[in-house]
Design a protein around this motif. Structure first.
Motif, mmCIF file in Angstrom:
data_model
loop_
_atom_site.group_PDB
_atom_site.id
_atom_site.type_symbol
_atom_site.label_atom_id
_atom_site.label_comp_id
_atom_site.label_asym_id
_atom_site.label_seq_id
_atom_site.Cartn_x
_atom_site.Cartn_y
_atom_site.Cartn_z
ATOM 1 N N LYS A 1 -12.061 -4.076 -5.886
ATOM 2 C CA LYS A 1 -12.583 -5.380 -6.327
ATOM 3 C C LYS A 1 -13.704 -5.223 -7.346
ATOM 4 O O LYS A 1 -13.832 -6.024 -8.270
ATOM 5 C CB LYS A 1 -13.075 -6.183 -5.121
ATOM 6 C CG LYS A 1 -11.991 -6.450 -4.093
ATOM 7 C CD LYS A 1 -10.818 -7.225 -4.690
ATOM 8 C CE LYS A 1 -9.752 -7.532 -3.651
ATOM 9 N NZ LYS A 1 -8.866 -6.407 -3.351
ATOM 10 N N LYS B 1 -12.043 -4.781 -10.613
ATOM 11 C CA LYS B 1 -11.363 -5.999 -11.058
ATOM 12 C C LYS B 1 -12.341 -7.102 -11.448
ATOM 13 O O LYS B 1 -12.036 -7.955 -12.266
ATOM 14 C CB LYS B 1 -10.439 -6.510 -9.936
ATOM 15 C CG LYS B 1 -9.227 -5.622 -9.709
ATOM 16 C CD LYS B 1 -8.439 -6.044 -8.476
ATOM 17 C CE LYS B 1 -7.637 -7.297 -8.704
ATOM 18 N NZ LYS B 1 -6.769 -7.607 -7.534
ATOM 19 N N ASN C 1 -11.115 -10.048 0.973
ATOM 20 C CA ASN C 1 -11.930 -8.947 0.431
ATOM 21 C C ASN C 1 -12.498 -9.334 -0.925
ATOM 22 O O ASN C 1 -13.585 -8.909 -1.309
ATOM 23 C CB ASN C 1 -11.076 -7.686 0.259
ATOM 24 C CG ASN C 1 -10.588 -7.141 1.581
ATOM 25 O OD1 ASN C 1 -11.253 -7.281 2.598
ATOM 26 N ND2 ASN C 1 -9.416 -6.521 1.569
ATOM 27 N N GLY D 1 -1.159 -5.726 -3.753
ATOM 28 C CA GLY D 1 -1.030 -7.126 -3.349
ATOM 29 C C GLY D 1 -0.437 -7.870 -4.535
ATOM 30 O O GLY D 1 0.771 -8.038 -4.640
ATOM 31 N N THR D 2 -1.299 -8.257 -5.466
ATOM 32 C CA THR D 2 -0.805 -8.898 -6.688
ATOM 33 C C THR D 2 -0.261 -7.870 -7.669
ATOM 34 O O THR D 2 0.461 -8.211 -8.601
ATOM 35 C CB THR D 2 -1.940 -9.648 -7.404
ATOM 36 O OG1 THR D 2 -2.936 -8.698 -7.836
ATOM 37 C CG2 THR D 2 -2.584 -10.665 -6.507
ATOM 38 N N GLY D 3 -0.661 -6.616 -7.512
ATOM 39 C CA GLY D 3 -0.213 -5.567 -8.421
ATOM 40 C C GLY D 3 -1.106 -5.412 -9.648
ATOM 41 O O GLY D 3 -0.830 -4.569 -10.504
ATOM 42 N N THR E 1 -4.167 -4.217 -9.783
ATOM 43 C CA THR E 1 -4.803 -2.895 -9.756
ATOM 44 C C THR E 1 -3.798 -1.837 -10.203
ATOM 45 O O THR E 1 -4.104 -0.983 -11.033
ATOM 46 C CB THR E 1 -5.316 -2.567 -8.337
ATOM 47 O OG1 THR E 1 -6.171 -3.629 -7.911
ATOM 48 C CG2 THR E 1 -6.089 -1.267 -8.311
HETATM 49 C C1 PLP Z 1 -7.317 -6.644 -2.846
HETATM 50 C C2 PLP Z 1 -6.887 -5.346 -2.298
HETATM 51 C C3 PLP Z 1 -5.694 -4.727 -2.731
HETATM 52 C C4 PLP Z 1 -4.712 -5.387 -3.669
HETATM 53 O O1 PLP Z 1 -5.056 -5.336 -5.010
HETATM 54 P P1 PLP Z 1 -4.082 -5.991 -6.069
HETATM 55 O O2 PLP Z 1 -4.765 -5.762 -7.361
HETATM 56 O O3 PLP Z 1 -4.008 -7.467 -5.745
HETATM 57 O O4 PLP Z 1 -2.749 -5.367 -5.963
HETATM 58 C C5 PLP Z 1 -5.385 -3.478 -2.208
HETATM 59 N N1 PLP Z 1 -6.175 -2.872 -1.308
HETATM 60 C C6 PLP Z 1 -7.317 -3.443 -0.856
HETATM 61 C C7 PLP Z 1 -8.115 -2.735 0.164
HETATM 62 C C8 PLP Z 1 -7.703 -4.693 -1.343
HETATM 63 O O5 PLP Z 1 -8.828 -5.259 -0.871
#
Ligand code: PLP
Length: 360
Positions: free
Chosen positions: A58, A61, A86, A191-193, A195
């Motif tokens: 995070k 990002k 998170n 999650g969203t991809g 990262t």
């Molecule tokens: C938010 C989060 C992710 C997902 O990240 P994306 O960029 O949405 O794919 C993965 N791992 C952890 C621990 C996170 O907090």
């Protein structure tokens, strides 16, 4: 009207400076070596320790949103998330550190006592507004955002999860540093991809910089573990399309910044795959077989995992590196080459979310 922040709001100089700052930050994080079997290791990159309050990805990002906020000092930030987000947690902690105002729009109408995460948000000074699940679905609609402006006044809009191109841009720092780490294979939860897309673009950029300097890059392979069940839109799951699209967009921006051609589509130096089948029932599901496995893993290696992301990605890494495993899942990775060698596991944090599963 709320303005959608875009990369055009930043100068090339600020973008490359931000990336260098984040790269230095990533370089400082520990690499823990786990011996998984004879002659083979898993290096756990503890990005979860990157900062005592806002863990993992995070921070990368959200970095550009904070650069934008520095230029717009009078505006509060507003963002969205679930009751154990998170993203909101990291944003609230950073807002507190910078003495900035954060409006947290939380999914679902929570009555009575706040859960530990929401309590922390409030203690960190965030203004929480609960919205019904139905309203929450409109989080990206212009009309709904306008109603939030009417209620709270103008704000800096950070989309849910802080993803998209702005978020992925910062995550490139992780890829740039990973390019110089020894393991060829890298494992990351998605999650969203955004990262994952950032890591890919960072690996692309590192390879192109090497070529430019007359060096042959080491080929890298990113294994992405989606934690949300994949849904196809016309054949290809949208997560894969999102990742491809962000990676291409980042290549175009990097070309502008670096002044040379970046070939994102070429798989010559960076290949990747989405390894499906490790959702364990879906987003937020934590079945007993996974919980038991995680307990064993933590006892053995002393590395804490979160139930939503890192537990599932670590289970995949384990499966990938060992032929026999207690999870009884077929780990099929359709890539060229062998599965031998060390693996770099990117630990993105999320540990505060353990409290939602009574694990802290
Ligand atoms: C938010 C989060 C992710 C997902 O990240 P994306 O960029 O949405 O794919 C993965 N791992 C952890 C621990 C996170 O907090």
């Amino acid at each position: 009207m709320t303005k959608q922040i875009s990369l055009d709001d930043f100068s090339s100089q600020l973008l490359s400076q931000t990336l260098s700052e984040l790269q230095r930050h990533a370089q400082k994080q520990r690499l823990l070596r786990l011996d998984v079997r004879a002659g083979e290791s898993r290096l756990v990159w503890r990005l979860d320790e990157a900062c005592s309050y806002a863990s993992g990805n995070k921070l990368f990002k959200q970095a550009l949103y904070w650069k934008y906020a520095e230029e717009n000092k009078s505006l509060p930030l507003l963002s969205f998330g679930g009751a154990y987000s998170n993203h909101l947690y990291a944003l609230a902690a950073e807002a507190q550190r910078r003495s900035r105002e954060l409006i947290a729009i939380v999914r679902g109408l929570h009555e009575g006592k706040l859960n530990p995460c929401l309590q922390d948000l409030q203690d960190m000074g965030a203004h929480i507004q609960f919205v019904s699940r139905k309203d929450y679905r409109q989080k990206a609609d212009e009309g709904f955002l306008h109603s939030l402006v009417e209620r709270h006044g103008p704000f800096i809009h950070v989309p849910e999860g802080g993803g998209g191109l702005i978020g992925a841009f910062g995550a490139q720092a992780i890829g740039l540093v990973a390019a110089d780490l020894q393991p060829q294979t890298i494992v990351l939860a998605a999650g969203t991809g955004s990262t994952a897309a950032g890591v890919l673009a960072g690996l692309d950029l590192a390879a192109q910089r090497s070529l430019k300097a007359g060096r042959v890059p080491v080929k890298k392979r990113l294994l992405i573990v989606p934690v949300i069940n994949l849904v196809s839109s016309d054949g290809e799951p949208s997560l894969l399309l999102d990742i491809k699209c962000l990676r291409t967009q980042l290549a175009i921006i990097n070309e502008k910044i670096e002044g040379f051609k970046i070939q994102a589509s070429s798989e010559a130096w960076v290949e990747w795959a989405c390894v499906d089948g490790f959702q364990f029932g879906g987003y937020g599901k934590y079945p007993p077989n996974l919980a038991e496995w995680v307990q064993e893993f933590e006892k053995h290696h002393g590395v804490p995992l979160d139930p939503i992301y890192t537990a599932k990605a670590m289970a995949m890494a384990d499966c990938y590196q060992s032929s026999k495993n207690s999870l009884d899942i077929n780990c099929h990775v359709p890539l060229s080459g062998s599965n031998d060698g060390d693996v770099l596991f990117i630990h993105c944090g999320g540990l505060q979310g353990r409290r939602g599963f009574n694990l802290l």
